[in-house]
Design a protein around this motif. Structure first.
Motif, PDB file in Angstrom:
ATOM      1  N   HIS A   2       0.828  -1.203   0.000  1.00  0.00           N
ATOM      2  CA  HIS A   2       0.000   0.000   0.000  1.00  0.00           C
ATOM      3  C   HIS A   2       0.862   1.252   0.000  1.00  0.00           C
ATOM      4  CE1 HIS A   2      -3.431  -2.530   0.873  1.00  0.00           C
ATOM      5  NE2 HIS A   2      -2.749  -3.069   1.863  1.00  0.00           N
ATOM      6  N   THR A   3       0.319   2.312  -0.587  1.00  0.00           N
ATOM      7  CA  THR A   3       0.976   3.610  -0.545  1.00  0.00           C
ATOM      8  C   THR A   3       0.644   4.245   0.797  1.00  0.00           C
ATOM      9  OG1 THR A   3       0.688   3.831  -2.922  1.00  0.00           O
ATOM     10  CG2 THR A   3       1.199   5.825  -1.698  1.00  0.00           C
ATOM     11  N   THR A   4       1.676   4.437   1.638  1.00  0.00           N
ATOM     12  CA  THR A   4       1.474   4.953   2.985  1.00  0.00           C
ATOM     13  C   THR A   4       2.372   6.161   3.219  1.00  0.00           C
ATOM     14  OG1 THR A   4       1.077   2.690   3.698  1.00  0.00           O
ATOM     15  CG2 THR A   4       1.428   4.299   5.415  1.00  0.00           C
ATOM     16  N   PHE A   5       1.819   7.169   3.907  1.00  0.00           N
ATOM     17  CA  PHE A   5       2.590   8.358   4.245  1.00  0.00           C
ATOM     18  C   PHE A   5       2.524   8.592   5.741  1.00  0.00           C
ATOM     19  CE2 PHE A   5       1.970   9.131  -0.217  1.00  0.00           C
ATOM     20  CZ  PHE A   5       3.187   9.672  -0.599  1.00  0.00           C
ATOM     21  N   ASN A   6       3.651   8.995   6.306  1.00  0.00           N
ATOM     22  CA  ASN A   6       3.727   9.355   7.716  1.00  0.00           C
ATOM     23  C   ASN A   6       3.509  10.860   7.802  1.00  0.00           C
ATOM     24  OD1 ASN A   6       4.299   9.826  10.374  1.00  0.00           O
ATOM     25  ND2 ASN A   6       6.254   8.777  10.367  1.00  0.00           N
ATOM     26  N   THR A   7       2.509  11.265   8.569  1.00  0.00           N
ATOM     27  CA  THR A   7       2.161  12.682   8.670  1.00  0.00           C
ATOM     28  C   THR A   7       2.613  13.312   9.979  1.00  0.00           C
ATOM     29  OG1 THR A   7      -0.023  12.100   9.492  1.00  0.00           O
ATOM     30  CG2 THR A   7       0.196  12.440   7.125  1.00  0.00           C
ATOM     31  N   GLY A   8       3.505  12.635  10.699  1.00  0.00           N
ATOM     32  CA  GLY A   8       4.036  13.185  11.937  1.00  0.00           C
ATOM     33  C   GLY A   8       2.973  13.303  13.008  1.00  0.00           C
ATOM     34  N   GLN A   9       2.860  14.472  13.609  1.00  0.00           N
ATOM     35  CA  GLN A   9       1.882  14.705  14.668  1.00  0.00           C
ATOM     36  C   GLN A   9       0.509  15.084  14.119  1.00  0.00           C
ATOM     37  OE1 GLN A   9       2.207  14.446  18.085  1.00  0.00           O
ATOM     38  NE2 GLN A   9       4.149  13.447  17.630  1.00  0.00           N
ATOM     39  N   ARG A  10       0.394  15.217  12.834  1.00  0.00           N
ATOM     40  CA  ARG A  10      -0.849  15.688  12.228  1.00  0.00           C
ATOM     41  C   ARG A  10      -1.754  14.519  11.832  1.00  0.00           C
ATOM     42  NH1 ARG A  10      -0.962  20.528   7.926  1.00  0.00           N
ATOM     43  NH2 ARG A  10      -3.203  20.714   7.786  1.00  0.00           N
ATOM     44  N   ARG A  11      -3.025  14.650  12.137  1.00  0.00           N
ATOM     45  CA  ARG A  11      -4.009  13.639  11.743  1.00  0.00           C
ATOM     46  C   ARG A  11      -4.699  14.121  10.473  1.00  0.00           C
ATOM     47  NH1 ARG A  11      -7.551  12.633  16.893  1.00  0.00           N
ATOM     48  NH2 ARG A  11      -8.683  11.376  15.394  1.00  0.00           N
ATOM     49  N   ILE A  12      -4.734  13.266   9.454  1.00  0.00           N
ATOM     50  CA  ILE A  12      -5.327  13.637   8.177  1.00  0.00           C
ATOM     51  C   ILE A  12      -6.416  12.633   7.833  1.00  0.00           C
ATOM     52  CG2 ILE A  12      -4.888  13.876   5.707  1.00  0.00           C
ATOM     53  CD1 ILE A  12      -2.132  14.868   6.399  1.00  0.00           C
ATOM     54  N   SER A  13      -7.553  13.125   7.365  1.00  0.00           N
ATOM     55  CA  SER A  13      -8.636  12.231   6.986  1.00  0.00           C
ATOM     56  C   SER A  13      -8.959  12.332   5.494  1.00  0.00           C
ATOM     57  CB  SER A  13      -9.889  12.539   7.810  1.00  0.00           C
ATOM     58  OG  SER A  13     -10.298  13.859   7.579  1.00  0.00           O
ATOM     59  N   ARG A  14      -8.185  13.109   4.754  1.00  0.00           N
ATOM     60  CA  ARG A  14      -8.435  13.272   3.325  1.00  0.00           C
ATOM     61  C   ARG A  14      -8.205  11.961   2.590  1.00  0.00           C
ATOM     62  NH1 ARG A  14      -8.944  17.125  -0.564  1.00  0.00           N
ATOM     63  NH2 ARG A  14      -8.855  18.772   0.974  1.00  0.00           N
ATOM     64  N   LYS A  15      -9.122  11.623   1.702  1.00  0.00           N
ATOM     65  CA  LYS A  15      -9.023  10.392   0.934  1.00  0.00           C
ATOM     66  C   LYS A  15      -8.517  10.737  -0.465  1.00  0.00           C
ATOM     67  CE  LYS A  15     -11.677   6.255   0.083  1.00  0.00           C
ATOM     68  NZ  LYS A  15     -12.983   5.620   0.229  1.00  0.00           N
ATOM     69  N   ILE A  16      -7.405  10.129  -0.852  1.00  0.00           N
ATOM     70  CA  ILE A  16      -6.834  10.316  -2.183  1.00  0.00           C
ATOM     71  C   ILE A  16      -6.846   8.949  -2.857  1.00  0.00           C
ATOM     72  CG2 ILE A  16      -4.803  11.008  -3.490  1.00  0.00           C
ATOM     73  CD1 ILE A  16      -4.053  12.804  -1.118  1.00  0.00           C
ATOM     74  N   THR A  17      -7.564   8.853  -3.982  1.00  0.00           N
ATOM     75  CA  THR A  17      -7.788   7.566  -4.630  1.00  0.00           C
ATOM     76  C   THR A  17      -7.563   7.651  -6.124  1.00  0.00           C
ATOM     77  OG1 THR A  17      -9.491   7.100  -2.981  1.00  0.00           O
ATOM     78  CG2 THR A  17      -9.496   5.736  -4.937  1.00  0.00           C
ATOM     79  N   VAL A  18      -6.951   6.602  -6.676  1.00  0.00           N
ATOM     80  CA  VAL A  18      -6.852   6.414  -8.117  1.00  0.00           C
ATOM     81  C   VAL A  18      -7.334   4.997  -8.387  1.00  0.00           C
ATOM     82  CG1 VAL A  18      -5.320   6.222 -10.103  1.00  0.00           C
ATOM     83  CG2 VAL A  18      -4.944   8.017  -8.427  1.00  0.00           C
ATOM     84  N   GLY A  19      -8.463   4.873  -9.078  1.00  0.00           N
ATOM     85  CA  GLY A  19      -9.028   3.552  -9.324  1.00  0.00           C
ATOM     86  C   GLY A  19      -9.429   2.909  -8.012  1.00  0.00           C
ATOM     87  N   ILE A  20      -8.814   1.746  -7.699  1.00  0.00           N
ATOM     88  CA  ILE A  20      -9.113   1.071  -6.436  1.00  0.00           C
ATOM     89  C   ILE A  20      -8.004   1.267  -5.406  1.00  0.00           C
ATOM     90  CG2 ILE A  20     -10.620  -0.647  -7.492  1.00  0.00           C
ATOM     91  CD1 ILE A  20      -8.244  -2.615  -7.300  1.00  0.00           C
ATOM     92  N   SER A  21      -6.967   1.986  -5.760  1.00  0.00           N
ATOM     93  CA  SER A  21      -5.849   2.226  -4.849  1.00  0.00           C
ATOM     94  C   SER A  21      -6.082   3.505  -4.057  1.00  0.00           C
ATOM     95  CB  SER A  21      -4.543   2.359  -5.632  1.00  0.00           C
ATOM     96  OG  SER A  21      -4.299   1.195  -6.373  1.00  0.00           O
ATOM     97  N   THR A  22      -5.933   3.406  -2.747  1.00  0.00           N
ATOM     98  CA  THR A  22      -6.147   4.539  -1.861  1.00  0.00           C
ATOM     99  C   THR A  22      -4.906   4.763  -1.002  1.00  0.00           C
ATOM    100  OG1 THR A  22      -8.500   4.035  -1.743  1.00  0.00           O
ATOM    101  CG2 THR A  22      -7.638   5.469  -0.049  1.00  0.00           C
ATOM    102  N   VAL A  23      -4.592   6.015  -0.749  1.00  0.00           N
ATOM    103  CA  VAL A  23      -3.458   6.371   0.099  1.00  0.00           C
ATOM    104  C   VAL A  23      -3.843   6.137   1.554  1.00  0.00           C
ATOM    105  CG1 VAL A  23      -1.979   8.266   0.863  1.00  0.00           C
ATOM    106  CG2 VAL A  23      -2.608   8.072  -1.528  1.00  0.00           C
ATOM    107  N   ARG A  24      -2.922   5.559   2.313  1.00  0.00           N
ATOM    108  CA  ARG A  24      -3.116   5.358   3.744  1.00  0.00           C
ATOM    109  C   ARG A  24      -2.169   6.283   4.498  1.00  0.00           C
ATOM    110  NH1 ARG A  24      -3.866  -1.107   4.599  1.00  0.00           N
ATOM    111  NH2 ARG A  24      -5.519  -1.345   3.068  1.00  0.00           N
ATOM    112  N   TYR A  25      -2.562   6.600   5.734  1.00  0.00           N
ATOM    113  CA  TYR A  25      -1.759   7.498   6.556  1.00  0.00           C
ATOM    114  C   TYR A  25      -1.375   6.804   7.854  1.00  0.00           C
ATOM    115  CZ  TYR A  25      -3.963  10.804   3.408  1.00  0.00           C
ATOM    116  OH  TYR A  25      -4.433  11.441   2.293  1.00  0.00           O
ATOM    117  N   GLU A  26      -0.156   7.075   8.300  1.00  0.00           N
ATOM    118  CA  GLU A  26       0.265   6.657   9.635  1.00  0.00           C
ATOM    119  C   GLU A  26       0.832   7.917  10.279  1.00  0.00           C
ATOM    120  OE1 GLU A  26       4.697   4.899   8.708  1.00  0.00           O
ATOM    121  OE2 GLU A  26       3.005   3.567   8.442  1.00  0.00           O
TER     122      GLU A  26
END
Length: 141
Positions: free
Chosen positions: A110-134
Motif C-alpha cells: 500500500h501507498t502509505t505516508f507518515n504525517t508526523g503529529q498531524r491527523r489527516i482524513s483526506r481520501k486520495i484515490t486512483v481507481g481502487i488504490s487509496t493512500v493510507r496514513y500513519e
C-alpha cells in the motif's frame, strides 16, 4: 468580458502548470462555484483530468490498455504533491522507507505516508488504490 470560456481558461491553466496536481481552489478567481464545477466535469468527461478526491484533480492521459483516462504519474507522487500543496507534512511510511533504504526486500503493498503529529482524513484515490496514513499522534492520557 473575456473572449474565452471558463472551461478554455481552465484547460489552458492546467496545461501550463508544472505539477501534476490541480486543486479546485486554484480556479476560484475564474468564476462562480457552479461554473467551475461544470467546467471540471466537462474536462473530466473529455479525459483531460481525473478526480483524486474532494477538490483534487490530476492531469490525465489515455490508458494504453483500455483507452480510459489515467493519471500521468504514480499514486505516491500524486499524493505527495497533493499533501505538499495542502500544507500537510508528509514523508514515506515506515515500510516504504525501509524498502527504499534496502533494509527490507518485500515491496510495500500500500501507498502509505507518515504525517508526523498531524491527523489527516483526506481520501486520495486512483481507481481502487487509496493512500493510507500513519502518524505519531498520541491521544491524551
Amino acid at each position: 468580458m473575456s473572449r474565452f470560456s471558463i472551461k478554455a481558461r481552465m484547460q489552458r491553466s492546467i496545461a501550463l502548470r508544472k505539477g501534476e496536481v490541480v486543486l479546485r481552489a486554484d480556479f476560484a478567481q475564474l468564476g462562480s462555484p457552479s461554473q467551475i464545477s461544470r467546467a471540471l466535469k466537462a474536462l473530466q468527461a473529455e479525459g483531460r483530468i481525473v478526480r483524486l478526491g474532494y477538490g483534487v484533480y490530476a492531469k490525465a492521459r489515455p490508458s494504453v490498455l483500455s483507452g480510459r483516462p489515467i493519471p500521468r504519474v504514480t499514486l505516491a507522487e500524486l499524493a505527495q504533491e497533493t499533501l505538499r500543496k495542502l500544507g500537510a507534512p508528509a514523508e514515506l511510511g515506515r515500510a516504504q522507507q525501509a524498502y527504499a533504504q534496502g533494509r527490507r526486500t518485500q515491496i510495500p503493498a500500500h501507498t502509505t505516508f507518515n504525517t508526523g503529529q498531524r491527523r489527516i482524513s483526506r481520501k486520495i484515490t486512483v481507481g481502487i488504490s487509496t493512500v493510507r496514513y500513519e502518524n505519531d499522534y498520541k491521544p491524551r492520557a
